[in-house]
Scaffold this active site. Sequence first.
Site, mmCIF file in Angstrom:
data_model
loop_
_atom_site.group_PDB
_atom_site.id
_atom_site.type_symbol
_atom_site.label_atom_id
_atom_site.label_comp_id
_atom_site.label_asym_id
_atom_site.label_seq_id
_atom_site.Cartn_x
_atom_site.Cartn_y
_atom_site.Cartn_z
ATOM 1 C CE LYS A 13 -2.249 -0.501 3.750
ATOM 2 N NZ LYS A 13 -2.103 -1.855 4.459
ATOM 3 N NE ARG A 89 -5.468 -1.332 9.164
ATOM 4 C CZ ARG A 89 -4.568 -0.565 8.747
ATOM 5 N NH1 ARG A 89 -4.639 0.636 8.056
ATOM 6 N NH2 ARG A 89 -3.556 -1.151 8.640
ATOM 7 N NE ARG A 128 6.996 -2.036 6.278
ATOM 8 C CZ ARG A 128 5.800 -1.935 6.297
ATOM 9 N NH1 ARG A 128 5.046 -1.520 5.027
ATOM 10 N NH2 ARG A 128 5.178 -2.009 7.248
ATOM 11 N NE ARG A 161 4.891 0.494 10.242
ATOM 12 C CZ ARG A 161 3.804 0.148 9.366
ATOM 13 N NH1 ARG A 161 3.754 0.486 8.542
ATOM 14 N NH2 ARG A 161 2.760 -0.647 10.066
ATOM 15 N NE ARG A 172 1.180 -4.165 11.145
ATOM 16 C CZ ARG A 172 2.488 -4.257 10.594
ATOM 17 N NH1 ARG A 172 3.429 -4.605 11.512
ATOM 18 N NH2 ARG A 172 2.740 -3.700 9.410
HETATM 19 P P1 ADP Z 1 -0.077 -1.697 8.128
HETATM 20 O O1 ADP Z 1 1.314 -1.609 7.515
HETATM 21 O O2 ADP Z 1 -0.240 -2.633 9.032
HETATM 22 O O3 ADP Z 1 -1.186 -2.042 6.981
HETATM 23 P P2 ADP Z 1 -0.679 1.087 8.738
HETATM 24 O O4 ADP Z 1 0.735 1.769 8.245
HETATM 25 O O5 ADP Z 1 -1.788 1.311 7.874
HETATM 26 O O6 ADP Z 1 -0.338 -0.476 8.675
HETATM 27 O O7 ADP Z 1 -1.119 1.392 10.269
HETATM 28 C C1 ADP Z 1 -0.271 0.971 11.437
HETATM 29 C C2 ADP Z 1 -1.236 0.945 12.436
HETATM 30 O O8 ADP Z 1 -2.034 2.074 12.600
HETATM 31 C C3 ADP Z 1 -2.081 -0.157 12.419
HETATM 32 O O9 ADP Z 1 -1.693 -1.396 12.803
HETATM 33 C C4 ADP Z 1 -3.309 0.550 13.612
HETATM 34 O O10 ADP Z 1 -2.817 0.376 14.864
HETATM 35 C C5 ADP Z 1 -3.228 1.995 13.221
HETATM 36 N N1 ADP Z 1 -4.391 2.221 12.084
HETATM 37 C C6 ADP Z 1 -3.994 2.898 10.889
HETATM 38 N N2 ADP Z 1 -5.165 3.006 10.296
HETATM 39 C C7 ADP Z 1 -6.072 2.604 11.164
HETATM 40 C C8 ADP Z 1 -7.559 2.444 10.944
HETATM 41 N N3 ADP Z 1 -8.299 2.902 9.829
HETATM 42 N N4 ADP Z 1 -8.446 2.039 12.090
HETATM 43 C C9 ADP Z 1 -7.616 1.745 13.311
HETATM 44 N N5 ADP Z 1 -6.377 1.775 13.284
HETATM 45 C C10 ADP Z 1 -5.616 2.406 12.373
#
Ligand code: ADP
Length: 216
Positions: A13, A89, A128, A161, A172
Amino acid sequence: MNIFIMGAPGSGKGTFSSRIKEEFNLNHISTGDIFRENIANETELGLQAKSYTEKGLLVPDEITNNMVKEYLSHLADKKNGYLLDGYPRTLDQAKAFEEMTKGTDLAVEKIVVMDVPFDELTRRITGRRLCKKCGAIFNIYSKPPKTEGVCDECGSALTQRKDDNEESLKVRLDEYAKNTEPVIAYYEEKGMVSRIDASKAIDAIWPELKETLKNK
Ligand code: ADP
Ligand code: ZN
């Protein structure tokens, strides 16, 4: 054009968001990036989100929805539309977003889902490495920087991260399967979803992704 980009952690993404944003000149909103920024700056929102993100859990819907609403109201150039990355999400977030954008030109139009088999995701996530300065993304297995720990683009130190470890990743992926897959099914029923095979190499995925966004 108003787009959601969806996919499991490690599905690409972030990498493709920056390409899409440039190609189509969109406002990019990444809820994950916003949370990380707020945590780094120790804001009120950051304090609320920290305990969840570090464990790999979703931040509660109310906090996340309010944050997105706030960002939507400040879009730099509303006419060009947005690329929303990491949201919605949960089904509640999807419904809240519909409510927020009803009767405006901010309703979502296209949803792309980056599909990657679960076992490939682990390698991508634990390998990563990120450049905080310029946003470049590397992977020690599949796209290593020329010098270990150093960004090819700007020479800054690379970081990992906090939630890119096996334990948080498991949470996750569980969150994704339990909460986010139903959101995809919800939009699939409306015929709005394009699935991209994102297990291939970046340069093989990009032309297909671009065409999908142009044509649909
Ligand atoms: P990933 O690489 O796991 O897809 P992101 O970078 O998009 O993750 O998000 C990292 C973290 O931020 C998630 O694991 C969650 O804790 C929080 N987060 C991000 N977007 C949302 C959302 N729409 N609803 C709830 N928590 C979120
Ligand atoms: Zn850099």
